[in-house]
Write a protein that holds these residues in place. Structure first.
Motif, PDB file in Angstrom:
ATOM      1  N   ASP A  89      -7.063 -14.935  -5.132  1.00 27.30           N
ATOM      2  CA  ASP A  89      -6.154 -14.341  -6.116  1.00 27.30           C
ATOM      3  C   ASP A  89      -5.371 -13.173  -5.540  1.00 27.30           C
ATOM      4  O   ASP A  89      -4.389 -12.726  -6.146  1.00 27.30           O
ATOM      5  CB  ASP A  89      -6.942 -13.858  -7.338  1.00 27.30           C
ATOM      6  N   LEU A  90      -5.831 -12.656  -4.381  1.00 29.06           N
ATOM      7  CA  LEU A  90      -5.228 -11.455  -3.810  1.00 29.06           C
ATOM      8  C   LEU A  90      -4.294 -11.748  -2.643  1.00 29.06           C
ATOM      9  O   LEU A  90      -3.375 -10.968  -2.379  1.00 29.06           O
ATOM     10  CB  LEU A  90      -6.329 -10.493  -3.339  1.00 29.06           C
ATOM     11  N   ALA A  91      -4.539 -12.819  -1.911  1.00 27.92           N
ATOM     12  CA  ALA A  91      -3.752 -13.093  -0.710  1.00 27.92           C
ATOM     13  C   ALA A  91      -3.854 -14.573  -0.357  1.00 27.92           C
ATOM     14  O   ALA A  91      -4.627 -15.325  -0.977  1.00 27.92           O
ATOM     15  CB  ALA A  91      -4.225 -12.238   0.465  1.00 27.92           C
ATOM     16  N   ALA A  92      -3.075 -14.989   0.634  1.00 32.18           N
ATOM     17  CA  ALA A  92      -3.104 -16.371   1.108  1.00 32.18           C
ATOM     18  C   ALA A  92      -2.900 -16.364   2.616  1.00 32.18           C
ATOM     19  O   ALA A  92      -2.240 -15.472   3.168  1.00 32.18           O
ATOM     20  CB  ALA A  92      -2.017 -17.204   0.428  1.00 32.18           C
ATOM     21  N   VAL A  93      -3.476 -17.353   3.290  1.00 29.17           N
ATOM     22  CA  VAL A  93      -3.285 -17.505   4.734  1.00 29.17           C
ATOM     23  C   VAL A  93      -2.867 -18.942   5.008  1.00 29.17           C
ATOM     24  O   VAL A  93      -3.233 -19.875   4.288  1.00 29.17           O
ATOM     25  CB  VAL A  93      -4.554 -17.143   5.538  1.00 29.17           C
ATOM     26  N   GLU A  94      -2.099 -19.113   6.106  1.00 30.13           N
ATOM     27  CA  GLU A  94      -1.601 -20.438   6.476  1.00 30.13           C
ATOM     28  C   GLU A  94      -1.472 -20.513   7.985  1.00 30.13           C
ATOM     29  O   GLU A  94      -1.069 -19.534   8.638  1.00 30.13           O
ATOM     30  CB  GLU A  94      -0.236 -20.681   5.818  1.00 30.13           C
ATOM     31  N   ILE A  95      -1.805 -21.663   8.558  1.00 31.08           N
ATOM     32  CA  ILE A  95      -1.596 -21.910   9.986  1.00 31.08           C
ATOM     33  C   ILE A  95      -0.432 -22.887  10.115  1.00 31.08           C
ATOM     34  O   ILE A  95      -0.542 -24.058   9.769  1.00 31.08           O
ATOM     35  CB  ILE A  95      -2.861 -22.487  10.651  1.00 31.08           C
ATOM     36  N   ALA A  96       0.702 -22.391  10.617  1.00 28.27           N
ATOM     37  CA  ALA A  96       1.881 -23.251  10.760  1.00 28.27           C
ATOM     38  C   ALA A  96       1.888 -23.999  12.088  1.00 28.27           C
ATOM     39  O   ALA A  96       2.548 -25.036  12.201  1.00 28.27           O
ATOM     40  CB  ALA A  96       3.149 -22.411  10.642  1.00 28.27           C
ATOM     41  N   ASP A  97       1.197 -23.491  13.081  1.00 30.70           N
ATOM     42  CA  ASP A  97       1.147 -24.127  14.400  1.00 30.70           C
ATOM     43  C   ASP A  97      -0.308 -24.324  14.810  1.00 30.70           C
ATOM     44  O   ASP A  97      -0.867 -23.528  15.588  1.00 30.70           O
ATOM     45  CB  ASP A  97       1.879 -23.268  15.431  1.00 30.70           C
ATOM     46  N   PRO A  98      -0.954 -25.379  14.321  1.00 29.15           N
ATOM     47  CA  PRO A  98      -2.387 -25.575  14.594  1.00 29.15           C
ATOM     48  C   PRO A  98      -2.698 -25.867  16.048  1.00 29.15           C
ATOM     49  O   PRO A  98      -3.862 -25.765  16.447  1.00 29.15           O
ATOM     50  CB  PRO A  98      -2.751 -26.768  13.690  1.00 29.15           C
ATOM     51  N   ASP A  99      -1.701 -26.230  16.870  1.00 26.87           N
ATOM     52  CA  ASP A  99      -1.978 -26.450  18.289  1.00 26.87           C
ATOM     53  C   ASP A  99      -2.253 -25.139  19.014  1.00 26.87           C
ATOM     54  O   ASP A  99      -2.858 -25.138  20.082  1.00 26.87           O
ATOM     55  CB  ASP A  99      -0.810 -27.176  18.954  1.00 26.87           C
ATOM     56  N   LEU A 100      -1.842 -24.005  18.432  1.00 29.41           N
ATOM     57  CA  LEU A 100      -2.069 -22.698  19.046  1.00 29.41           C
ATOM     58  C   LEU A 100      -3.097 -21.863  18.295  1.00 29.41           C
ATOM     59  O   LEU A 100      -3.552 -20.839  18.812  1.00 29.41           O
ATOM     60  CB  LEU A 100      -0.753 -21.919  19.146  1.00 29.41           C
ATOM     61  N   CYS A 101      -3.429 -22.272  17.082  1.00 29.52           N
ATOM     62  CA  CYS A 101      -4.461 -21.567  16.296  1.00 29.52           C
ATOM     63  C   CYS A 101      -5.174 -22.605  15.446  1.00 29.52           C
ATOM     64  O   CYS A 101      -4.577 -23.173  14.525  1.00 29.52           O
ATOM     65  CB  CYS A 101      -3.827 -20.484  15.415  1.00 29.52           C
ATOM     66  N   ASP A 102      -6.428 -22.884  15.776  1.00 29.20           N
ATOM     67  CA  ASP A 102      -7.146 -23.930  15.042  1.00 29.20           C
ATOM     68  C   ASP A 102      -8.052 -23.385  13.948  1.00 29.20           C
ATOM     69  O   ASP A 102      -8.621 -24.153  13.172  1.00 29.20           O
ATOM     70  CB  ASP A 102      -7.948 -24.804  16.002  1.00 29.20           C
ATOM     71  N   ARG A 103      -8.198 -22.061  13.865  1.00 28.36           N
ATOM     72  CA  ARG A 103      -9.070 -21.481  12.823  1.00 28.36           C
ATOM     73  C   ARG A 103      -8.588 -20.074  12.499  1.00 28.36           C
ATOM     74  O   ARG A 103      -8.322 -19.270  13.403  1.00 28.36           O
ATOM     75  CB  ARG A 103     -10.527 -21.428  13.326  1.00 28.36           C
ATOM     76  N   ARG A 158       0.852  -3.591   2.666  1.00 29.83           N
ATOM     77  CA  ARG A 158       2.026  -3.520   3.527  1.00 29.83           C
ATOM     78  C   ARG A 158       2.423  -4.891   4.049  1.00 29.83           C
ATOM     79  O   ARG A 158       3.327  -5.004   4.882  1.00 29.83           O
ATOM     80  CB  ARG A 158       1.758  -2.562   4.688  1.00 29.83           C
ATOM     81  N   LEU A 159       1.750  -5.944   3.568  1.00 24.47           N
ATOM     82  CA  LEU A 159       2.097  -7.309   3.933  1.00 24.47           C
ATOM     83  C   LEU A 159       2.996  -7.911   2.858  1.00 24.47           C
ATOM     84  O   LEU A 159       2.597  -8.004   1.691  1.00 24.47           O
ATOM     85  CB  LEU A 159       0.835  -8.168   4.087  1.00 24.47           C
ATOM     86  N   ALA A 160       4.184  -8.332   3.239  1.00 24.70           N
ATOM     87  CA  ALA A 160       5.108  -8.930   2.274  1.00 24.70           C
ATOM     88  C   ALA A 160       4.499 -10.199   1.687  1.00 24.70           C
ATOM     89  O   ALA A 160       3.961 -11.043   2.407  1.00 24.70           O
ATOM     90  CB  ALA A 160       6.434  -9.248   2.962  1.00 24.70           C
ATOM     91  N   GLN A 161       4.554 -10.303   0.381  1.00 24.65           N
ATOM     92  CA  GLN A 161       4.025 -11.450  -0.372  1.00 24.65           C
ATOM     93  C   GLN A 161       2.502 -11.587  -0.226  1.00 24.65           C
ATOM     94  O   GLN A 161       1.934 -12.605  -0.615  1.00 24.65           O
ATOM     95  CB  GLN A 161       4.716 -12.747   0.051  1.00 24.65           C
ATOM     96  N   ALA A 193       2.398 -13.471  10.921  1.00 19.21           N
ATOM     97  CA  ALA A 193       3.537 -12.969  10.157  1.00 19.21           C
ATOM     98  C   ALA A 193       3.170 -12.870   8.685  1.00 19.21           C
ATOM     99  O   ALA A 193       2.288 -13.587   8.199  1.00 19.21           O
ATOM    100  CB  ALA A 193       4.738 -13.899  10.334  1.00 19.21           C
ATOM    101  N   ASP A 194       3.857 -11.977   7.981  1.00 13.52           N
ATOM    102  CA  ASP A 194       3.697 -11.957   6.527  1.00 13.52           C
ATOM    103  C   ASP A 194       4.814 -12.816   5.924  1.00 13.52           C
ATOM    104  O   ASP A 194       5.357 -13.696   6.588  1.00 13.52           O
ATOM    105  CB  ASP A 194       3.694 -10.522   5.994  1.00 13.52           C
ATOM    106  N   GLY A 195       5.206 -12.572   4.700  1.00 13.28           N
ATOM    107  CA  GLY A 195       6.223 -13.398   4.078  1.00 13.28           C
ATOM    108  C   GLY A 195       7.613 -13.200   4.622  1.00 13.28           C
ATOM    109  O   GLY A 195       8.519 -13.977   4.301  1.00 13.28           O
ATOM    110  N   VAL A 199       3.877  -9.447  11.977  1.00 12.14           N
ATOM    111  CA  VAL A 199       3.123  -8.209  11.778  1.00 12.14           C
ATOM    112  C   VAL A 199       2.068  -8.008  12.857  1.00 12.14           C
ATOM    113  O   VAL A 199       1.377  -6.987  12.866  1.00 12.14           O
ATOM    114  CB  VAL A 199       2.462  -8.181  10.384  1.00 12.14           C
ATOM    115  N   ALA A 200       1.932  -8.973  13.795  1.00 10.95           N
ATOM    116  CA  ALA A 200       0.981  -8.818  14.900  1.00 10.95           C
ATOM    117  C   ALA A 200       1.307  -9.840  15.968  1.00 10.95           C
ATOM    118  O   ALA A 200       1.757 -10.950  15.674  1.00 10.95           O
ATOM    119  CB  ALA A 200      -0.465  -8.997  14.426  1.00 10.95           C
ATOM    120  N   LEU A 201       1.103  -9.439  17.225  1.00 12.72           N
ATOM    121  CA  LEU A 201       1.102 -10.397  18.327  1.00 12.72           C
ATOM    122  C   LEU A 201      -0.280 -11.039  18.325  1.00 12.72           C
ATOM    123  O   LEU A 201      -1.279 -10.389  18.668  1.00 12.72           O
ATOM    124  CB  LEU A 201       1.349  -9.672  19.659  1.00 12.72           C
ATOM    125  N   ALA A 202      -0.348 -12.292  17.922  1.00  9.32           N
ATOM    126  CA  ALA A 202      -1.639 -12.939  17.695  1.00  9.32           C
ATOM    127  C   ALA A 202      -2.527 -12.837  18.935  1.00  9.32           C
ATOM    128  O   ALA A 202      -2.117 -13.185  20.039  1.00  9.32           O
ATOM    129  CB  ALA A 202      -1.427 -14.408  17.331  1.00  9.32           C
TER     130      ALA A 202
END
Length: 583
Positions: A89-103, A158-161, A193-195, A199-202
């Protein structure tokens, strides 16, 4: 890497003296470079190899010690008290490039209060050379050095959306990192990234616009697994090396993201107050557990030591591997072994055999002589022309020189001829070694000048080696360069006397010609003919004393006095004589 002995004792019973602990780690393949006192504690400087990122945290090192000592490993608790509504209810996370981040795992805290860390946390970090920052950041550093899992804390407000998307950077995007530097990103860079923006170099460093501040009350705690190649590429391009990138580049544990996040959330709630939101945001999927089969017969053959199935299974279990009951076939036992997620370096049967050998102890492997099979003595081979050339010239009073086959194109050009095709090196050791030599003479004459400049006036040197020429089709056609054996000699000064009837005399063209004639008979079994050099032939020689050598199959080399202009440019006397012979 630095490890606190008292910190290690939190996870395994270690009454042993510091030097004894260092010896145990060295026997496990983790050499300790130094042991230093730090108050009542001791700090171990352990040389952790790049294929063992699991030992880049205190728990991983404690696991190795517990396994060698046969003692239980006490894992730290990771069960924070929950409260409030669900994290979704407070936030959401998404992996747009699963070949570089699997979890990607995120845990949320609300109602925290940023301030100084408790004394125990400050002391733990100080023992390994880290300075405290604040209670939230210090917890992420603590868990990094406890479990080996890098974490990052964002100020949720401080994270957009109120969302995190792990994706490749868009061309032209920029990010101001925590060190205050504005970084220009490329399409292959992985970011959190936020919305609206990165926001960070992974896996490397967080951004300054979303960092924890004194006003922070809500935290999104990141615990992820990033592809090593992506982190390595970006870190090297930007010249950044951080504790996080050091671990991700080597392959962090993909199966610990949830545990590390919950461990850190529990400590943050303890150090900064606040409430851990219900559930965690977990994108991606847990890593698959690999299965590797271990044959005890092959283990015995490689180690020269028979190990019972139960003993092998127990040795592996102590390190976190899971071995199924042995399967027997024809008297050979086979173990089906499940590899823990933190051991990414174990991929095949030989890796398991090495683990068993480490646990059983290398000293247990008997010292035996290897089997040796010999055939008939055979007949001695004829002496090679290169060997005969060396023996002849040494007997003639020449000393052998040895030079690198790499040379500079400009140094080779006078000796190689107008139509020479140099072999260019793609990755030279230096700008002065950008080609393979087409002649032995440049290096040999450099040796003569070296001796003359150090006071030796009479110098006679030779070299035997290979020279290289590009094929007529060239590298583009896939043809390899031609390499041919050659012998060269250079001499200047005075010949020693041969008694009262032969006083010392200056070296001449005919002295070197006589040496060459004897060398040809000794090496080639036939004489060579010397004819005066024509226009365009042997341009590095004085036309008044230059000859081209011929044999039954065409030109074989050149003989004569060095050209005066070339001799002057090389800081050599005018009466310097050389020859080079294609063997």
């Amino acid at each position: 890497m630095k490890f606190s002995l008292d910190w290690l004792r939190s996870y395994v019973e270690l009454p042993e003296a510091p030097q004894r602990v260092a010896g145990l780690l060295a026997a496990a393949g983790l050499p300790v470079d130094a042991v230093e006192a730090w108050g009542a504690d001791h700090v171990l400087d352990v040389d952790v190899l790049s294929n063992r990122p699991d030992c880049m945290g205190h728990v991983g090192l404690a696991r190795e010690l517990a396994a060698r000592l046969g003692r239980p490993l006490r894992l730290p608790p990771a069960q924070p008290a929950r409260g409030g509504g669900p994290a979704s209810d407070l936030a959401a996370v998404e992996i747009a490039d699963p070949d570089l981040c699997d979890r990607y795992t995120a845990v949320l805290l609300t109602g925290v209060k940023v301030g100084p860390s408790p004394d125990w946390l400050v002391d733990r970090l100080a023992s390994i050379g880290l300075r405290p920052i604040n209670n939230l950041v210090d917890v992420t550093n603590f868990v990094l050095h406890e479990l080996g899992q890098p974490l990052h804390a964002f100020d949720l407000d401080r994270l957009a959306q109120h969302r995190i998307v792990v994706r490749r950077a868009a061309p032209g995007e920029t990010l101001r990192t925590l060190d205050g530097v504005e970084r220009r990103l490329e399409a292959d860079d992985l970011v959190s990234a936020d919305g609206r923006r990165p926001v960070a170099l992974a896996g490397i460093m967080g951004g300054a616009d979303s960092e924890i501040a004194p006003s922070t009350t809500r935290v999104l705690l990141e615990s992820a697994h990033f592809a090593p190649r992506a982190i390595r590429r970006t870190a090297r391009r930007l010249g950044m090396h951080t504790d996080a990138s050091h671990r991700f580049e080597r392959g962090a544990d993909a199966g610990i993201t949830v545990t590390a996040a919950l461990r850190a959330a529990s400590l943050m709630a303890e150090a900064a107050g606040g409430t851990v939101a219900g559930g965690e945001l977990d994108a991606g999927s847990p890593p698959e557990r690999r299965l590797v089969t271990l044959s005890l017969e092959r283990l015995a053959r490689l180690l020269g030591l028979a190990v019972e199935p139960d003993r092998a299974a127990a040795a592996l279990a102590a390190l976190g591997f899971q071995a199924a009951p042995p399967e027997w076939s024809g008297g050979n036992a086979r173990l089906e072994v499940t590899i823990p997620t933190w051991r990414g370096d174990v991929e095949r049967e030989e890796d398991l055999i090495e683990e068993v050998a480490r646990m059983v102890g290398y000293d247990a492997i008997p010292a035996t002589l290897p089997a040796l099979e010999t055939g008939g003595a055979g007949s001695p081979r004829p002496a090679a022309p290169l060997d005969r050339a060396r023996r002849y010239l040494a007997a003639a009073g020449f000393a052998e020189a040895l030079n690198f086959p790499m040379s500079h194109r400009d140094a080779q050009a006078p000796f190689a001829g107008a139509d020479a095709r140099f072999v260019t090196l793609d990755n030279p050791m230096s700008s002065q070694m950008d080609t393979l030599r087409a002649s032995l003479l440049p290096g040999l004459l450099g040796n003569v000048a070296h001796n003359l400049n150090r006071g030796r006036r009479d110098v006679r040197l030779f070299e035997v080696g290979k020279v290289f020429h590009e094929s007529s089709a060239g590298q583009a056609a896939g043809e390899l360069p031609r390499e041919r054996p050659a012998v060269a000699a250079a001499a200047t000064g005075v010949l020693p006397g041969g008694g009262w009837h032969r006083p010392p005399a200056p070296l001449t063209y005919f002295d070197l010609k006589g040496t060459l004639e004897g060398l040809a008979l000794a090496c080639l079994g036939r004489p060579v003919q010397a004819r005066p050099a024509g226009d365009g032939e042997a341009g590095f020689l004085d036309p008044a004393a230059a000859s081209v050598l011929h044999g039954g199959n065409g030109p074989l080399g050149a003989l004569g006095r060095l050209h005066p202009d070339l001799a002057s440019s090389l800081d050599l006397p005018p009466e310097t004589f050389v020859f080079e012979l294609d063997l």
